[in-house]
Motif scaffolding. Structure first.
Motif, PDB file in Angstrom:
ATOM      1  N   TYR A 192      20.567  47.658  50.955  1.00 61.28           N
ATOM      2  CA  TYR A 192      19.273  47.104  51.389  1.00 61.28           C
ATOM      3  C   TYR A 192      19.004  45.777  50.692  1.00 61.28           C
ATOM      4  O   TYR A 192      18.246  45.700  49.721  1.00 61.28           O
ATOM      5  CB  TYR A 192      18.158  48.101  51.084  1.00 61.28           C
ATOM      6  CG  TYR A 192      18.136  49.308  52.002  1.00 61.28           C
ATOM      7  CD1 TYR A 192      18.032  49.138  53.385  1.00 61.28           C
ATOM      8  CD2 TYR A 192      18.214  50.600  51.509  1.00 61.28           C
ATOM      9  CE1 TYR A 192      18.006  50.236  54.238  1.00 61.28           C
ATOM     10  CE2 TYR A 192      18.183  51.700  52.351  1.00 61.28           C
ATOM     11  CZ  TYR A 192      18.072  51.505  53.716  1.00 61.28           C
ATOM     12  OH  TYR A 192      18.043  52.581  54.552  1.00 61.28           O
ATOM     13  N   MET A 248      17.200  43.222  51.479  1.00 59.28           N
ATOM     14  CA  MET A 248      15.839  42.673  51.484  1.00 59.28           C
ATOM     15  C   MET A 248      15.028  43.134  50.271  1.00 59.28           C
ATOM     16  O   MET A 248      14.063  42.474  49.891  1.00 59.28           O
ATOM     17  CB  MET A 248      15.087  43.048  52.772  1.00 59.28           C
ATOM     18  CG  MET A 248      15.740  42.624  54.074  1.00 59.28           C
ATOM     19  SD  MET A 248      16.484  40.983  54.068  1.00 59.28           S
ATOM     20  CE  MET A 248      15.050  39.972  53.767  1.00 59.28           C
ATOM     21  N   THR A 286      10.100  38.715  49.948  1.00 59.20           N
ATOM     22  CA  THR A 286       9.805  40.101  50.303  1.00 59.20           C
ATOM     23  C   THR A 286       9.255  40.845  49.090  1.00 59.20           C
ATOM     24  O   THR A 286       8.239  41.552  49.179  1.00 59.20           O
ATOM     25  CB  THR A 286      11.098  40.779  50.810  1.00 59.20           C
ATOM     26  OG1 THR A 286      11.629  39.983  51.873  1.00 59.20           O
ATOM     27  CG2 THR A 286      10.844  42.194  51.301  1.00 59.20           C
ATOM     28  N   THR A 310      12.723  43.427  65.422  1.00 66.65           N
ATOM     29  CA  THR A 310      14.090  43.181  64.961  1.00 66.65           C
ATOM     30  C   THR A 310      14.988  43.193  66.191  1.00 66.65           C
ATOM     31  O   THR A 310      14.997  44.171  66.943  1.00 66.65           O
ATOM     32  CB  THR A 310      14.562  44.292  64.003  1.00 66.65           C
ATOM     33  OG1 THR A 310      14.415  45.567  64.631  1.00 66.65           O
ATOM     34  CG2 THR A 310      13.778  44.283  62.694  1.00 66.65           C
ATOM     35  N   TYR A 365      15.870  47.955  59.958  1.00 64.39           N
ATOM     36  CA  TYR A 365      15.116  46.998  59.133  1.00 64.39           C
ATOM     37  C   TYR A 365      13.617  47.124  59.383  1.00 64.39           C
ATOM     38  O   TYR A 365      12.807  46.915  58.476  1.00 64.39           O
ATOM     39  CB  TYR A 365      15.563  45.559  59.419  1.00 64.39           C
ATOM     40  CG  TYR A 365      16.896  45.205  58.821  1.00 64.39           C
ATOM     41  CD1 TYR A 365      17.000  44.862  57.473  1.00 64.39           C
ATOM     42  CD2 TYR A 365      18.047  45.225  59.584  1.00 64.39           C
ATOM     43  CE1 TYR A 365      18.228  44.535  56.916  1.00 64.39           C
ATOM     44  CE2 TYR A 365      19.284  44.901  59.035  1.00 64.39           C
ATOM     45  CZ  TYR A 365      19.369  44.561  57.697  1.00 64.39           C
ATOM     46  OH  TYR A 365      20.573  44.256  57.141  1.00 64.39           O
ATOM     47  N   GLY A 392      11.274  48.277  56.661  1.00 64.18           N
ATOM     48  CA  GLY A 392      10.238  47.272  56.406  1.00 64.18           C
ATOM     49  C   GLY A 392       8.844  47.854  56.545  1.00 64.18           C
ATOM     50  O   GLY A 392       7.952  47.562  55.736  1.00 64.18           O
ATOM     51  N   ASP A 424      12.580  38.684  64.899  1.00 67.62           N
ATOM     52  CA  ASP A 424      12.791  38.722  63.452  1.00 67.62           C
ATOM     53  C   ASP A 424      11.460  38.400  62.774  1.00 67.62           C
ATOM     54  O   ASP A 424      11.235  37.286  62.293  1.00 67.62           O
ATOM     55  CB  ASP A 424      13.887  37.718  63.052  1.00 67.62           C
ATOM     56  CG  ASP A 424      14.330  37.902  61.608  1.00 67.62           C
ATOM     57  OD1 ASP A 424      13.635  38.604  60.847  1.00 67.62           O
ATOM     58  OD2 ASP A 424      15.381  37.332  61.252  1.00 67.62           O
ATOM     59  N   PHE A 446      14.221  39.463  58.213  1.00 70.14           N
ATOM     60  CA  PHE A 446      15.397  40.233  57.771  1.00 70.14           C
ATOM     61  C   PHE A 446      16.723  39.512  57.998  1.00 70.14           C
ATOM     62  O   PHE A 446      17.764  40.024  57.598  1.00 70.14           O
ATOM     63  CB  PHE A 446      15.439  41.612  58.451  1.00 70.14           C
ATOM     64  CG  PHE A 446      15.967  41.559  59.874  1.00 70.14           C
ATOM     65  CD1 PHE A 446      15.143  41.171  60.913  1.00 70.14           C
ATOM     66  CD2 PHE A 446      17.288  41.885  60.152  1.00 70.14           C
ATOM     67  CE1 PHE A 446      15.626  41.104  62.218  1.00 70.14           C
ATOM     68  CE2 PHE A 446      17.784  41.820  61.470  1.00 70.14           C
ATOM     69  CZ  PHE A 446      16.937  41.423  62.498  1.00 70.14           C
ATOM     70  N   HIS A 483      21.312  36.244  49.947  1.00 67.99           N
ATOM     71  CA  HIS A 483      20.776  37.575  49.657  1.00 67.99           C
ATOM     72  C   HIS A 483      21.780  38.464  48.935  1.00 67.99           C
ATOM     73  O   HIS A 483      21.440  39.229  48.037  1.00 67.99           O
ATOM     74  CB  HIS A 483      20.368  38.267  50.957  1.00 67.99           C
ATOM     75  CG  HIS A 483      19.266  37.563  51.683  1.00 67.99           C
ATOM     76  ND1 HIS A 483      18.854  37.909  52.936  1.00 67.99           N
ATOM     77  CD2 HIS A 483      18.485  36.521  51.306  1.00 67.99           C
ATOM     78  CE1 HIS A 483      17.868  37.121  53.312  1.00 67.99           C
ATOM     79  NE2 HIS A 483      17.635  36.265  52.350  1.00 67.99           N
TER      80      HIS A 483
END
Ligand code: NAD
Length: 332
Positions: free
Chosen positions: A126, A128, A134, A156, A184, A188, A243, A260, A281
């Protein structure tokens, strides 16, 4: 010393992770597991990987006898995750598994059990949960800056290409856009709202049944209800580019758009725009995961097997709601 990682599955995302890991301070690629000898030799020269740290899908149980590998990062098609993670656990190595962790909640439970038995850590990719915008929004929400949380919207999706890829093959993907990117929005909704959903409703829209066969969802709209009365409304699609996350409270809002994708992630609240510099990321993720595995660090929102399991429980409920047309109660 850094976390010494072997990558299993040298496909497009495995390659992205490996590139990003070159900038890591606490994690290092030291090995590979692949069914393709030519990829192994390319990776060996690119990342300076010794032959003794190279395995294939038949012999990777031997990692058990390799003291130079601490963890394996499983980055293969979804349907392979369960067995591969269990084999890595049995070999006594920590496991990082890509999302979705398994095809359903039952598989995730079996994976968690195997890792507990083997006394190894299990994390889910994960990324994010380490992305600075975030993380800041999650922190602002938990400090109460948006007031009482009332709603979340999550989109998404992307128009998927090649109809022959594994993502459109039920046996390898376990589903369609929900398994791949809808997760996501599920995840999320949980980290943005900061509560666990207690019910699910869902509907499916299919415009191209020739491309999206039985069991492979093209577009799913789903709604989640939370204990305080907050609601989430989400769309996931292999046909529409989406997104964006929006969180609404009685004192303010937050918007992540993109929310994401690989970034840069853009965030704003009722007070203005956030301005964290963009870092790959996967670089941050792997450094932070090394800290979790080696040092018991805690992420702002969990990335362990239990977290992966919760998302698959929601996904199981979404598929059931699509099938029955009924509201499905949940208890995470
Ligand atoms: P990919 O098709 O590019 O790579 C998959 C790799 O697995 C290939 O190298 C393929 O050779 C190998 N493989 C091994 N056994 C296979 C088999 N039996 N059938 C097919 N391929 C097999 O896919 P990808 O985009 O790298 O996705 C891999 C995993 O990573 C998926 O679980 C996906 O959900 C996840 N992923 C996560 C992110 C993220 O941002 N966290 C992004 C992309 C993909």
């Amino acid at each position: 010393p850094p976390l010494r990682v072997a990558i299993m599955g040298l496909g497009s995302y495995g390659s992205r992770v490996a590139e990003a890991m070159q900038a890591c301070k606490k994690a290092k690629i030291v090995g590979v597991i692949s069914g393709t000898p030519s990829k192994i030799s390319t990776w060996q020269s690119k990342y300076n990987i010794p032959a003794k740290n190279c395995y294939n899908y038949e012999n990777f149980d031997d990692i058990k006898n390799n003291p130079d590998i601490d963890a394996v990062y499983v980055i293969t098609p979804n349907a392979l995750h369960r067995d591969q993670v269990i084999r890595v656990a049995k070999a006594g190595k920590h496991v990082i598994c890509e999302k979705p962790m398994g095809l359903n909640a039952k598989e995730c439970e079996e994976m968690i059990d195997a890792c507990k038995k083997a006394n190894v850590k299990l994390l889910v990719g994960y990324r994010m949960h380490f992305e600075p915008n975030t993380v800041e929004i999650i922190n602002q929400r938990s400090r109460g800056e948006f007031g009482r949380i009332l709603s979340f919207e999550g989109g998404t999706g992307f128009p998927i290409g090649d109809p022959t890829q594994w993502r459109l093959n039920k046996a390898l993907a376990g589903g369609g856009s929900l398994m791949d990117v809808g997760i996501y929005a599920v995840n999320g909704a949980r980290y943005m709202v900061g509560q666990e959903p207690v019910w699910v409703t869902a509907q499916e829209t299919k415009t191209n049944p020739a491309k999206f066969k039985e069991g492979v969802d093209e577009t799913i709209q789903f709604q989640l209800g939370f204990p305080n009365g907050a609601i989430a409304s989400c769309v996931t699609s292999y046909n529409i580019s989406l997104d964006r996350f929006v969180l609404n409270g009685d004192k303010g809002f937050a918007e992540l758009r993109p929310a994401f994708g690989y970034g840069p992630i853009k965030a704003r609240t009722n007070k203005g725009e956030l301005s964290f510099p963009h870092v790959m990321h996967q670089t941050t993720q792997m450094d932070e995961m090394a800290g979790i595995i080696l040092g018991n660090n805690k992420p702002v929102f969990p990335v362990d097997g239990e977290e992966g399991l919760k998302d698959l429980k929601v996904i199981d409920a979404i598929y059931l709601a699509v099938k029955t047309g009924k509201k499905v109660p949940l208890s995470l």
